[in-house]
Each structure stands twice: as structure tokens, then as C-alpha cells.
Design an enzyme around this catalytic site. Sequence first.
Site, PDB file in Angstrom:
ATOM      1  N   TRP A 173     -31.142 -26.667  -8.960  1.00  0.00           N
ATOM      2  CA  TRP A 173     -32.033 -27.799  -8.712  1.00  0.00           C
ATOM      3  C   TRP A 173     -31.430 -28.738  -7.666  1.00  0.00           C
ATOM      4  CZ3 TRP A 173     -31.634 -33.036 -11.136  1.00  0.00           C
ATOM      5  CH2 TRP A 173     -32.744 -33.829 -10.845  1.00  0.00           C
ATOM      6  N   GLN A 227     -29.963 -29.568  -0.219  1.00  0.00           N
ATOM      7  CA  GLN A 227     -28.842 -30.496  -0.117  1.00  0.00           C
ATOM      8  C   GLN A 227     -27.577 -29.861   0.460  1.00  0.00           C
ATOM      9  OE1 GLN A 227     -27.560 -32.221  -3.840  1.00  0.00           O
ATOM     10  NE2 GLN A 227     -27.039 -34.176  -2.895  1.00  0.00           N
ATOM     11  N   TYR A 281     -38.219 -25.467  -6.639  1.00  0.00           N
ATOM     12  CA  TYR A 281     -36.960 -26.004  -6.129  1.00  0.00           C
ATOM     13  C   TYR A 281     -36.920 -25.813  -4.613  1.00  0.00           C
ATOM     14  CZ  TYR A 281     -35.123 -26.251 -10.920  1.00  0.00           C
ATOM     15  OH  TYR A 281     -34.911 -26.555 -12.256  1.00  0.00           O
ATOM     16  N   SER A 325     -39.660 -25.053 -22.039  1.00  0.00           N
ATOM     17  CA  SER A 325     -38.791 -26.099 -21.505  1.00  0.00           C
ATOM     18  C   SER A 325     -39.490 -27.437 -21.661  1.00  0.00           C
ATOM     19  CB  SER A 325     -38.483 -25.841 -20.027  1.00  0.00           C
ATOM     20  OG  SER A 325     -37.673 -26.880 -19.494  1.00  0.00           O
ATOM     21  N   CYS A 343     -27.720 -36.425 -15.198  1.00  0.00           N
ATOM     22  CA  CYS A 343     -28.031 -36.518 -13.762  1.00  0.00           C
ATOM     23  C   CYS A 343     -26.914 -37.194 -12.979  1.00  0.00           C
ATOM     24  CB  CYS A 343     -29.350 -37.250 -13.540  1.00  0.00           C
ATOM     25  SG  CYS A 343     -30.795 -36.315 -14.073  1.00  0.00           S
TER      26      CYS A 343
END
Length: 313
Positions: free
Chosen positions: A26, A32, A59, A155, A215
Site C-alpha cells: 500500500w 512512493q 494500489y 477485510s 500508519c
Amino acid sequence: MIHLVFFHSFEKVWFHRSVFLSTGTWVTFGSQISDEMAESVMTIAYENGVNLFDTAEVYASGRAEITLGNIIKKKGWRFSDSLTFAFMILRAETERGLSRKHIIEGLRGSLSRLQLDYVDIVFANRNDVNSPMEEVVRAMTFVINQGMAMYWGTSRWSAMEIMEAYSVARQFNLIPPVCEQAEYHYFQRDKVEVQLPELYHKIGVGAMTWSPLACGLITGKYSDGVPDCSRAAIKGYQWLKERVFSEEGRRQLAKIKELHLVADRLGCTAAQLAIGECLCTRANDLVTYIILFVLHNLLKLCRLEQARHRKCL
């Protein structure tokens, strides 16, 4: 939302009373970090015993799956080498919900991007109130019977929704979900420690947990603001920044400072302590895998390895 997981010897470990670490993609893969860095991350994880890789169709708009598939093909890793893959059906901007059409077409699209014939487990992320539960369970049963997945799970479903899916599967002789993917860390404990154990003992549903560092909050990197390289600074993740600086977020940051003091006394980092706590949770009867999204320290290790390699050349 469809989520995929890749596994090595999935059936052998899924019902084993041990907790394993896995790697998530993710935010990082396909956006990134570079593909070269992604390959280094996966290689280090694989060589150190990680055998589950988690991804999803939305993603980086599918680029995460393409990156992951290219790396697997380049490395020549096979499922027979103890590799497991998880995939999640996500609510993409143009492909919403858990209709039979989206589940089947979404999984086919992901398998194409991953260059795989099947995944070990496909997850339905968040229940879709607009799709009847029977339609969801029948669609999941279909993709399993077609050989596109070995198992299916949920989920961020409630215990009631999971129980409904199980009941529908039993009523119509279909395949029930085998696990729930749930958030689990110091500040999010109730579902994994209180709600899921009852389901585990009643119907055998296991758990795969994610975000053991909340996170990144538990690392302490947000204690003095939002670093430029953090996820909270990325476009599209304003919700994370707002979460960090909310009233609840500030209370959590204060508690994290105390956690760092405990970690210092134990001779470890707060991140190591948090992950270790998840590994040793009292709920480890049902928790099989903990998903670690690419960590800052792992990225630094990859960069050091790459620099060392370039120096040798």
C-alpha cells in the site's frame, strides 16, 4: 474492493498456531518508491523468511500489482517455494462494490497485471450493502472453483457480516470465508481481542492484521510535525494528516512518548516493541499474519545495500 495475497505453502501455515510477518504494498509500490527499491524490499523480505505479499487492485491505480508481478517473474519465485499472495477487491473509482461482475472481472484484471494464474486468497474489503450477501459468496465460490484463488476472506467486515456470509455458504453449500483482515495496534484492539476470538472458536475464522504501527504514528515520526517523506505529506492522504492532528491523535502522540520511554528501557525501538506486542498478542490463536507495509528502516537498509553494491562495482 478486492485484495490479493500471495503465499508459500499457504495451506500448511494458515491454520498453524504461529504468527508470521508479511509485506504489504500500500502507498509505496508503484508510487512512493522506485521499482528498483521495491525489488530490494521484496528480496530482503523474502530472504529473511517473509512468504506472504499483500496487494490490491487500486494500489497506485494498479501499478503496485504490475511492479509486484514484474519482480516475481524476474526473480523466478514460485508458489512451490513457499510463496503466498493476497489480493483485495477494492472500491476503485470506476469499479465499485462487490457485485459478481466486479469480483470476477477485478480478479481477472489483477491476475493479468500480476502475471499469475491464481492467488492464494482473495479478500473482499468492506461489505457492500448494495450487493446481496448470497451474490458475494457465490461469486467468491465461483472464482475459487475456477482456480483463480484458493480461499477467500473478508477485510474490515463486522462480526455479524462475517457470520452472515458463513451462514449463507452453509445454507447453499458454498465456500465460506476463512479469515478477516483487521486493523490491530495499541490503539485498535477490541475487534481482534474481543470480537474475532468468538468467531474463531465458533466457525474457525482466522485473522490477518494490518497497521501494527498505526500508519506510522507509533514510530514517533509525527511527534514534531509531518515529515516531507511521510505518508501524511503525500497528495491524497490528507485524511491521515487530519487524523494525526485531531484531538484523539494528539492524545495518542502523548501516549506514544511514554511508549518510547518503555522501549528505551528495553533496548529496542517503539516500532519493534509494537510489532513484538502484536506477535505475542493473547489473540494469537487466531492471528496468522501481520502485514507490515514498507517500513522506513527497511527502506534505509535497502538504500545501504544498493550503495554498497554500487561501490563494489
